[in-house]
Design an enzyme around this catalytic site. Sequence first.
Site, PDB file in Angstrom:
ATOM      1  N   CYS A 179       0.706  -1.246   0.265  1.00 24.98           N
ATOM      2  CA  CYS A 179      -0.455   0.328   0.330  1.00 24.98           C
ATOM      3  C   CYS A 179       0.813   1.228   0.029  1.00 24.98           C
ATOM      4  O   CYS A 179       0.989   2.008   1.057  1.00 24.98           O
ATOM      5  CB  CYS A 179      -0.990   0.067   1.116  1.00 24.98           C
ATOM      6  SG  CYS A 179      -1.853   1.023   1.221  1.00 24.98           S
ATOM      7  N   GLN A 180       1.591   1.828  -0.960  1.00 27.41           N
ATOM      8  CA  GLN A 180       2.305   2.923  -1.028  1.00 27.41           C
ATOM      9  C   GLN A 180       1.365   4.060  -0.621  1.00 27.41           C
ATOM     10  O   GLN A 180       1.938   4.861  -0.089  1.00 27.41           O
ATOM     11  CB  GLN A 180       2.531   3.048  -2.835  1.00 27.41           C
ATOM     12  CG  GLN A 180       3.169   4.320  -2.793  1.00 27.41           C
ATOM     13  CD  GLN A 180       4.704   4.028  -2.023  1.00 27.41           C
ATOM     14  OE1 GLN A 180       5.293   2.936  -1.963  1.00 27.41           O
ATOM     15  NE2 GLN A 180       5.427   4.864  -1.501  1.00 27.41           N
ATOM     16  N   PRO A 181      -0.064   4.361  -0.798  1.00 23.37           N
ATOM     17  CA  PRO A 181      -0.384   5.225  -0.224  1.00 23.37           C
ATOM     18  C   PRO A 181      -0.344   5.679   1.685  1.00 23.37           C
ATOM     19  O   PRO A 181      -0.539   6.322   2.208  1.00 23.37           O
ATOM     20  CB  PRO A 181      -1.923   5.125  -0.694  1.00 23.37           C
ATOM     21  CG  PRO A 181      -2.100   4.383  -1.759  1.00 23.37           C
ATOM     22  CD  PRO A 181      -0.465   3.437  -1.398  1.00 23.37           C
ATOM     23  N   CYS A 182       0.181   4.343   2.270  1.00 20.25           N
ATOM     24  CA  CYS A 182      -0.120   4.618   3.431  1.00 20.25           C
ATOM     25  C   CYS A 182       1.554   5.005   3.906  1.00 20.25           C
ATOM     26  O   CYS A 182       1.403   5.504   4.993  1.00 20.25           O
ATOM     27  CB  CYS A 182      -0.054   2.712   3.736  1.00 20.25           C
ATOM     28  SG  CYS A 182      -1.728   2.219   3.613  1.00 20.25           S
ATOM     29  N   TRP A 183       2.171   4.129   3.093  1.00 20.83           N
ATOM     30  CA  TRP A 183       3.606   4.890   3.572  1.00 20.83           C
ATOM     31  C   TRP A 183       3.658   6.715   2.751  1.00 20.83           C
ATOM     32  O   TRP A 183       4.288   7.180   3.463  1.00 20.83           O
ATOM     33  CB  TRP A 183       5.259   4.104   2.809  1.00 20.83           C
ATOM     34  CG  TRP A 183       4.570   2.738   2.780  1.00 20.83           C
ATOM     35  CD1 TRP A 183       3.932   1.517   1.884  1.00 20.83           C
ATOM     36  CD2 TRP A 183       5.683   1.698   4.317  1.00 20.83           C
ATOM     37  NE1 TRP A 183       4.278   0.806   2.775  1.00 20.83           N
ATOM     38  CE2 TRP A 183       5.172   0.711   3.939  1.00 20.83           C
ATOM     39  CE3 TRP A 183       6.277   2.916   5.366  1.00 20.83           C
ATOM     40  CZ2 TRP A 183       5.865   0.243   4.958  1.00 20.83           C
ATOM     41  CZ3 TRP A 183       7.034   1.585   5.995  1.00 20.83           C
ATOM     42  CH2 TRP A 183       6.293   0.410   6.140  1.00 20.83           C
TER      43      TRP A 183
END
Length: 223
Positions: free
Chosen positions: A105-109
């Site tokens: 989940c790139q948006p989480c990072w």
Amino acid sequence: MAKTRFKSAARPRTALPRSTGTRRWWIACAAIAVILVVLYLIYQNSQDQQNATAGGSGYRHVAGEPGAGATAPGFTLMSGTGQRISLADFRGRTVLLYFQEGLTCQPCWDQIKDLEQNQAAVTSAGVDAVVSITTDPAGLIGQKIADEKLSTPVLSDPDMRVSQAYTANQYGMMGDMRDGHSFILVGADGVIRWRADYGGAPDYSMYLPTQKMLADLATERQP
């Protein structure tokens, strides 16, 4: 005597009466109109439900359990940098726990990066520390932290004991296999003061600007 071949006359095609074709056209239009109305009502109902659970941020969220007023479940987990970190380490300080989906989940990072870029606003909101928790192995988390150049502690919860204790795995896109997008504010006394789970259906929000999250925190936080 030669046989005489008779060529059968082709039967003329029977055209539909103009009135029949027009009637079918109107029926098709009416059917499409009904479908559009139904879709609009479904969409409007979804929007009404979203607005009903959206706080000052405008982002739909719910508050799962344990929620505000409950004692935060204790834990000790390995961080991506190889340190063992416990919730008890933050006793006397207000800590914001951020449960997130993990490596896929790139948006989480991006969320963690945005939190760091808005650290002054987070501190002004009364948050002394931010800790993220996900279910990936500590070694892989450490590599991701290095790649993203992050300083926020990210803890590994591979058996999901902590995630399940906070029911943070009920709000993700992967069912209960991973965490969703949950913020839980734990006060200096170890009691939860605020909770917001943004990752649930139907929107599955996996990122929101820090200022939006702080808007919900300001309006929903319990003393």
